[in-house]
Design an enzyme around this catalytic site. Structure first.
Site, PDB file in Angstrom:
ATOM      1  N   ARG A 260       0.974  -1.056  -0.110  1.00  0.00           N
ATOM      2  CA  ARG A 260       0.067   0.048   0.006  1.00  0.00           C
ATOM      3  C   ARG A 260       0.824   1.188   0.080  1.00  0.00           C
ATOM      4  O   ARG A 260       1.450   1.630   1.113  1.00  0.00           O
ATOM      5  CB  ARG A 260      -0.859  -0.038   1.218  1.00  0.00           C
ATOM      6  CG  ARG A 260      -2.124   1.154   1.298  1.00  0.00           C
ATOM      7  CD  ARG A 260      -2.549   1.002   2.786  1.00  0.00           C
ATOM      8  NE  ARG A 260      -1.563   1.835   3.476  1.00  0.00           N
ATOM      9  CZ  ARG A 260      -1.723   2.087   4.729  1.00  0.00           C
ATOM     10  NH1 ARG A 260      -2.161   1.238   5.435  1.00  0.00           N
ATOM     11  NH2 ARG A 260      -0.926   2.913   5.476  1.00  0.00           N
ATOM     12  N   HIS A 264      -3.694   4.756   4.470  1.00  0.00           N
ATOM     13  CA  HIS A 264      -4.788   3.757   4.345  1.00  0.00           C
ATOM     14  C   HIS A 264      -5.991   4.498   3.694  1.00  0.00           C
ATOM     15  O   HIS A 264      -6.448   3.796   2.719  1.00  0.00           O
ATOM     16  CB  HIS A 264      -4.864   3.357   5.771  1.00  0.00           C
ATOM     17  CG  HIS A 264      -6.459   2.516   6.143  1.00  0.00           C
ATOM     18  ND1 HIS A 264      -6.531   1.212   5.508  1.00  0.00           N
ATOM     19  CD2 HIS A 264      -7.680   2.853   6.653  1.00  0.00           C
ATOM     20  CE1 HIS A 264      -7.680   0.932   5.574  1.00  0.00           C
ATOM     21  NE2 HIS A 264      -8.476   1.907   6.132  1.00  0.00           N
ATOM     22  N   TYR A 273       3.334   5.567  11.817  1.00  0.00           N
ATOM     23  CA  TYR A 273       3.449   4.248  12.330  1.00  0.00           C
ATOM     24  C   TYR A 273       4.673   3.419  11.221  1.00  0.00           C
ATOM     25  O   TYR A 273       4.916   2.378  11.476  1.00  0.00           O
ATOM     26  CB  TYR A 273       2.422   3.319  12.316  1.00  0.00           C
ATOM     27  CG  TYR A 273       1.350   3.697  11.062  1.00  0.00           C
ATOM     28  CD1 TYR A 273       1.410   2.860   9.928  1.00  0.00           C
ATOM     29  CD2 TYR A 273       0.609   4.308  11.037  1.00  0.00           C
ATOM     30  CE1 TYR A 273       0.640   2.939   8.857  1.00  0.00           C
ATOM     31  CE2 TYR A 273      -0.738   4.396  10.130  1.00  0.00           C
ATOM     32  CZ  TYR A 273      -0.395   3.752   8.887  1.00  0.00           C
ATOM     33  OH  TYR A 273      -1.109   3.866   7.934  1.00  0.00           O
TER      34      TYR A 273
HETATM   35  C1  LIG Z   1     -15.311  -5.602  10.952  1.00  0.00           C
HETATM   36  C2  LIG Z   1     -14.250  -4.537  10.751  1.00  0.00           C
HETATM   37  N1  LIG Z   1     -13.612  -3.908  11.936  1.00  0.00           N
HETATM   38  C3  LIG Z   1     -12.711  -2.835  11.636  1.00  0.00           C
HETATM   39  C4  LIG Z   1     -12.699  -2.217  10.372  1.00  0.00           C
HETATM   40  C5  LIG Z   1     -11.893  -0.840  10.367  1.00  0.00           C
HETATM   41  N2  LIG Z   1     -10.873  -0.833   9.389  1.00  0.00           N
HETATM   42  C6  LIG Z   1     -11.248  -0.768   8.140  1.00  0.00           C
HETATM   43  S1  LIG Z   1     -10.238  -0.881   7.101  1.00  0.00           S
HETATM   44  C7  LIG Z   1      -8.925  -1.784   8.261  1.00  0.00           C
HETATM   45  C8  LIG Z   1      -7.704  -2.563   7.885  1.00  0.00           C
HETATM   46  C9  LIG Z   1      -7.926  -3.452   6.763  1.00  0.00           C
HETATM   47  O1  LIG Z   1      -6.657  -4.200   6.539  1.00  0.00           O
HETATM   48  P1  LIG Z   1      -6.597  -4.938   5.164  1.00  0.00           P
HETATM   49  O2  LIG Z   1      -7.568  -6.479   5.227  1.00  0.00           O
HETATM   50  O3  LIG Z   1      -5.194  -5.434   5.219  1.00  0.00           O
HETATM   51  O4  LIG Z   1      -6.958  -4.441   3.861  1.00  0.00           O
HETATM   52  P2  LIG Z   1      -6.335  -3.039   3.281  1.00  0.00           P
HETATM   53  O5  LIG Z   1      -6.937  -1.652   3.814  1.00  0.00           O
HETATM   54  O6  LIG Z   1      -4.633  -3.104   3.803  1.00  0.00           O
HETATM   55  O7  LIG Z   1      -6.528  -3.139   1.848  1.00  0.00           O
HETATM   56  C10 LIG Z   1      -9.772  -1.646   9.352  1.00  0.00           C
HETATM   57  C11 LIG Z   1      -9.189  -2.412  10.524  1.00  0.00           C
HETATM   58  C12 LIG Z   1     -13.857  -2.590   9.467  1.00  0.00           C
HETATM   59  N3  LIG Z   1     -13.789  -1.970   8.363  1.00  0.00           N
HETATM   60  N4  LIG Z   1     -14.390  -3.743   9.622  1.00  0.00           N
END
Ligand SMILES: Cc1ncc(C[n+]2csc(CCOP(=O)(O)OP(=O)(O)O)c2C)c(N)n1
Ligand SMILES: Cc1ncc(C[n+]2csc(CCOP(=O)(O)OP(=O)(O)O)c2C)c(N)n1
Ligand SMILES: [Mg+2]
Ligand SMILES: [Mg+2]
Lengths: 367, 332, 367, 332
Positions: A260, A264, A273
């Protein structure tokens, strides 16, 4: 007691590669890919336009035209490689970051932006597009893909479903349940995990202590890591997994090893971080650059690239004006979306809101 | 069983089974998913024989994972199927809560109205069968509070047979509550089509009366009817309304009854705080402010985790508590 | 389209074995076990008393003294082997079937029966016993064990937590999340899965298409299958896993390969879904018989077995009278259990119920 | 920030941060668990700096799994710890629903009162920040309906600072709602111990009045206060009650206010059906049957999935809807 963070082994193994960062085409006997030059040009075109869309959306967010944007910068090859592997009859279920997959399904950028602008929760008809709406709840869509695939089985159709999710999502119970359902029913589904190394501020080591592709073996189906910044490798590996699924060979987990490059979302501040040096390292593995190098080495000249640049400029211009022109949801229409069949509370409350909105003459006080 | 179209006598469980069978006969895209629904026919035998007759592709024994069941059903619905999920007992629906509340309930809205979600979630619910923890809960409030869902509860074999078919035909997700302690109680069922039946989301006045209204659903309908019978001995005429639909509530029927009797008691097994009685009390207080002779009384489960079975009868609303509440409405 | 059920491979591999069904002691270099004869006698004693308790409970249920009973018949070696591997400072989190583990933690049968009689949801003080109350929601306790283990880490204590669950439970998202939490924190926890081949009416093939012990590898920690009907092997494998956990070596998944000889519970009718022939096959692998054979071959004579029989008779008698004498929960006491601190609704509703109960003179009408 | 014991000005988010810090200082068994709570300090920075000062063992960045977070917290509580879980946004608590409802809420009862569950679940909740789906929900009803939980909501920096400490000190599980749209609003906070403070489960009359009572919590308290200010211009004196505790409700304070003003409006963002307003309306109708001049009016979210952010202001209760409701109470 403090446990040191264990670095998931294999961080230096990029996985299946068909195009080196330097743009050299390499062969992998286990993953043959027969593509002609126009196809590769098409892939670079997709990635270039996607990147332009992405940077335009980031700009629009800064200008207040979007409420939020989740950039896919750096993940173009993973998304376009997978997206172009899908056949029209296939169906994709994604998280919120797979703009590249949506692009490949023929969904227009402005349709995608309806979500990010705050105009609608969706933005397209999933059945018409062959792709579900963005799913924000991490991992939930993996089960939808498996259920859809179980439907394909029952229809006897020549198609597959594909679930996209991130590295963080692999920790969610829903994703594990999806693996189990897919395994025991040999459902025609491909799990495509974009391991972009981060889940907001949490590095991969907070989610796993082994490479993610290995997760599949514990559930009894193949897992494979592919260089997620190599569009050709992603295309090859995904095509093969989809073909296997359609042929009744059951699920595959693909770990697309990528990064990424941006925050985010536009609300995030990654400087809190992670080191800029890490980002720089990955810049050297840029997914677009290597294809450009390859194409130039194959004799594709400036003219083609200039045309592509112009096309990207046009796209950007269209996105800018299109986004600003996006209509908001009519607040009263919200009540019509909830149920397919008549519902007394919807009728009542719609009338209530209509009366309330009608009562304003001047601007309203904020709540 | 008698001929289609004729009237026969069935227990509630068998009536729902017959209704499911009819729904599967009528539409090949109706599927049944759940734990032990196949060969075993479900722990309450409500799906008995369906796998034998419709095959393992239409009656699917799933892995032991409720989120998986509902999540897969959603995917099947996107593909055009009409899944009926069985949750084995009320207390086992919570692992599926996210899929129900954030996905199933919201997908039509999210998709701009393009994706219908014709998914039924059958839940045997409620107490009174002497079961261990998590097997006796009445958790309808969670789903009634959730926009995007429809929630119904059947109380008789006739309704079980009809309502399950209507729920399956609905293009919206329906949480379908079955009062498990009544599974073995028999009643007349008219098999076959019945176009003239009460719509799914209408309440039914199961006993007309003039002095007070007792509102109930599921297993509590019988308790309310018994109370009405007992009250008659004391010279009081109680009207009993079977809600049938918990979401949406059939407010016109409730308001009409309240305006006539001017006294209302709501009975449910679910805990009192934010149980359905709260919503009904709030609505009736508003709609019948001048008509009510007394505040709506609630006879409910207590605000405690469902108690151990040896004392459950003390906690379940019973005839005496209903009559006490009726008495209270006469004390104003 | 129908997918044939795939038999999870390795169904004929019983796993680590130290005592054959015939009662012959065999060595496994990877799993040494140093036990003297009295220890083995102690294990058979545990299993014998447990089996007697189990059959007594089944009888009590038939007589209407219990509402329900979940028999552990056939799983005595798995439960006693694991239970005796636990040290006093360890902590066990189980499902509803681990009466043998509870037995080893010093919980009395009548304490266990409070749950099954419907007198209480628990029956013992988890902290005093070093074991949580029965957990009915499939898989939930796996996470509790991991959290407890994270606490052990923070205390720097020489202890481990252990999570017991069934084959069906491996499909629940919670169990997968527990694996992830344990792996990334290297928590001192042992996952002990009793694969008794059935989850009510569903055979293992509905939950997995590979042996369950392999699941662990996908999460990055060791998995091992042990003959769950061999108490010595279970003891050895579990002791080793617990020692490794206490020493900071992180989690292990143990798959105890065993069989549910009885119905799922007294409410279940297994003749609807499984062949008696399968049960008969497993009878030949009885966990008690092989230890008896071994002990007799080692010279333990009738007198010892007779004494054990008499002890079992006494236990049974005590259980019968004890179960009948179990006091029900005082309904009014229920309100005192919910919150640790004063709560107005509890006080109000307790008074309401007290008044209601006081209003009865004769017997009450059923609801 | 000023000296402990002195009064300083803090935003709500910073006040909760200060309260958490104090709680961790006071008791080494207090832990913080959640997604991104460590280095990032949480997406709202409410745990900012805590990992730096208390270390990674006490402020734990967990895997991305809410059921895991709550389930692990339960195990930690059995071991004697006092975990504070952060759920990143309201809409992400549902994957943990089973652990909250079937485990956390029930474990004390299950263990015969031997296991306390001093677990806090912090949930930034509510709308008004222009967020995407699942980031603006008000789901307190689910937990208020669940026996075994306590549920509170803070509305000001002063309360945020105090209430989080009291929640951590409670031996019962507390769901702690933080109105995210107020995180950046500042107010005076008296740091350090304050034995004379209002107990956690007491409501507060934040503005006394005589003509009608407006009941609110969290972000809606400001809306109610603004409405009261606007009403004053029209010559009406509104009393505003900040619920603070959603479960248990502080009924004595509510009943007292209702008896004095005889008109009540309840405001909340959650959907109307079985929102807290239903319970309050039912209770007040019962307790103040003769005193109320009008039925309790509810100003709430509509019974739809939370709408897209560009139209959310139309859906959130606002000053005008509150004043309309007050007007309605004068129409009886
Ligand atoms: C059930 C749930 N918990 C927490 C979140 C908050 N949240 C949104 S994106 C994220 C990180 C996701 O990481 P990843 O699966 O690696 O996907 P990326 O964003 O890196 O594409 C979090 C914790 C959420 N959307 N849904
Ligand atoms: C969440 C949940 N879903 C369903 C059930 C109903 N149920 C009780 S036991 C059981 C089967 C469990 O199988 P397994 O995990 O193999 O354990 P075993 O009973 O064989 O010991 C089921 C489905 C439950 N208790 N909890
Ligand atoms: Mg990621
Ligand atoms: Mg089993």
């Amino acid at each position: 007691m403090s446990q040191p963070l264990i670095d998931p082994p294999g961080q230096d193994d990029p996985g299946v590669q068909l195009l080196t960062p330097g743009g050299r085409r390499v062969a992998d006997p286990g993953h043959p890919l027969d593509v002609d030059l126009p196809t590769v040009q098409g892939l670079l075109r997709d990635m270039t336009l996607l990147r332009r869309f992405d940077s335009e959306a980031t700009a629009l967010q800064r200008q207040g035209e979007l409420g939020l944007w989740a950039s896919c910068l750096g993940q173009e090859a993973a998304q376009v490689g997978a997206g172009r592997a899908l056949a029209p009859a296939d169906f994709a279920f994604t998280s919120y970051r797979e703009h590249g997959v949506a692009w490949c399904r023929g969904i227009r950028p402005t349709q995608m932006l309806r979500f990010w602008r705050g105009s609608a929760h969706g933005g397209w008809d999933p059945r018409a597009a062959g792709m579900g709406n963005y799913t924000v709840i991490i991992g939930a869509q993996a089960l939808h893909a498996v259920g859809y695939a179980m439907g394909i089985q029952r229809d006897g159709a020549d198609a597959a479903a594909m679930a996209f999710f991130g590295d963080g999502a692999t920790s969610q119970g829903d994703v594990a349940e999806a693996f189990t359902f897919a395994a025991v029913s040999s459902a025609p589904v491909v799990f495509f995990c974009q391991n972009n190394q981060w889940a907001i501020s949490e590095p991969l080591s907070r989610q796993t202590r082994v490479p993610l592709w290995q997760r599949a073996h514990g559930f009894g189906f193949p897992g494979v890591r592919v260089d997620g910044n190599d569009v050709l490798a992603v295309l090859a590996v995904t095509r093969a997994a989809l073909a296997q699924a359609r042929a009744g060979g059951g699920p595959t987990l693909i770990e697309a090893f990528t990064y990424r490059m941006a925050a985010h979302t536009t609300s995030d501040d990654p400087s809190r971080y992670r080191d800029a040096a890490e980002v720089d390292q990955w810049r050297a593995r840029d997914p677009l650059l290597r294809v450009e190098r390859y194409l130039r080495a194959e004799g594709v000249g400036d003219a083609w690239f200039d045309d592509l640049g112009a096309e990207a400029d046009d796209l950007a211009e269209g996105i800018r004006s299109g986004a600003r022109a996006l209509p908001d949801t009519d607040p009263l229409a919200v009540f019509d979306l909830v149920y397919a069949e008549p519902h007394p509370a919807m009728a009542r409350q719609q009338a209530e809101l209509a009366a309330h909105l009608a009562s304003f003459t001047g601007p309203r006080e904020p709540g | 069983m008698s001929e289609p179209g004729g009237t026969t006598t069935l227990a509630l469980g068998a009536a729902i089974n017959a209704g499911l069978r009819q729904a599967m006969d009528d539409d090949p895209r109706v599927l049944v998913l759940g734990e032990d629904v196949g060969r075993l026919g479900g722990v309450f035998r409500v799906t008995d024989g369906l796998q034998k007759d419709f095959g393992g592709d239409r009656v699917v024994d799933t892995p032991l994972a409720e989120s998986g069941i509902v999540g897969a059903a959603i995917g099947l619905a996107v593909r055009g199927y009409r899944p009926v999920c069985e949750i084995q007992f009320d207390g086992f629906v919570y692992p599926a809560f996210d899929q129900v509340v954030s996905q199933l309930a919201k997908l039509r809205t999210r998709s701009g109205g393009t994706l219908a979600m014709p998914v039924v979630i059958r839940i045997p619910y409620g107490g009174g069968i002497g079961a261990v923890e998590h097997h006796s809960e009445s958790n309808e409030s969670y789903f009634v509070h959730t926009a995007g869902l429809r929630v119904v509860a059947c109380s008789s074999p006739a309704d079980g047979y009809r309502m399950i078919q209507e729920a399956v035909r609905s293009d919206d997700p329906v949480v379908f509550y079955e009062p498990k302690r009544r599974y073995w109680e028999k009643g007349p069922v008219r098999l076959g089509p019945a176009a003239d039946d009460l719509p799914l989301h209408r309440a039914r006045v199961v006993r007309p009366g003039t002095d007070a209204t007792v509102v109930a659903h599921g297993a509590m309908v019988r308790v309310a009817l018994d109370a009405a019978e007992a009250a008659r001995a004391e010279g009081r005429s109680l009207e009993v309304v079977d809600l049938r639909s918990l979401s949406p509530l059939d407010l016109p029927t409730l308001v009409d009854s309240a305006r006539r009797t001017r006294r209302v008691v709501v009975v449910h097994e679910a805990p009192r705080t934010l149980g359905l009685g709260a919503e009904i009390a709030a609505e009736l207080a508003d709609a019948c402010f001048y008509e009510l002779e007394a505040p709506v009384q609630r006879v409910t489960g207590y605000d405690v985790p469902y108690p151990p079975s040896r004392v459950e009868e003390d906690f379940l609303p019973d005839l005496d508590r209903v009559l006490d509440a009726v008495d209270r409405t006469f004390g104003y």
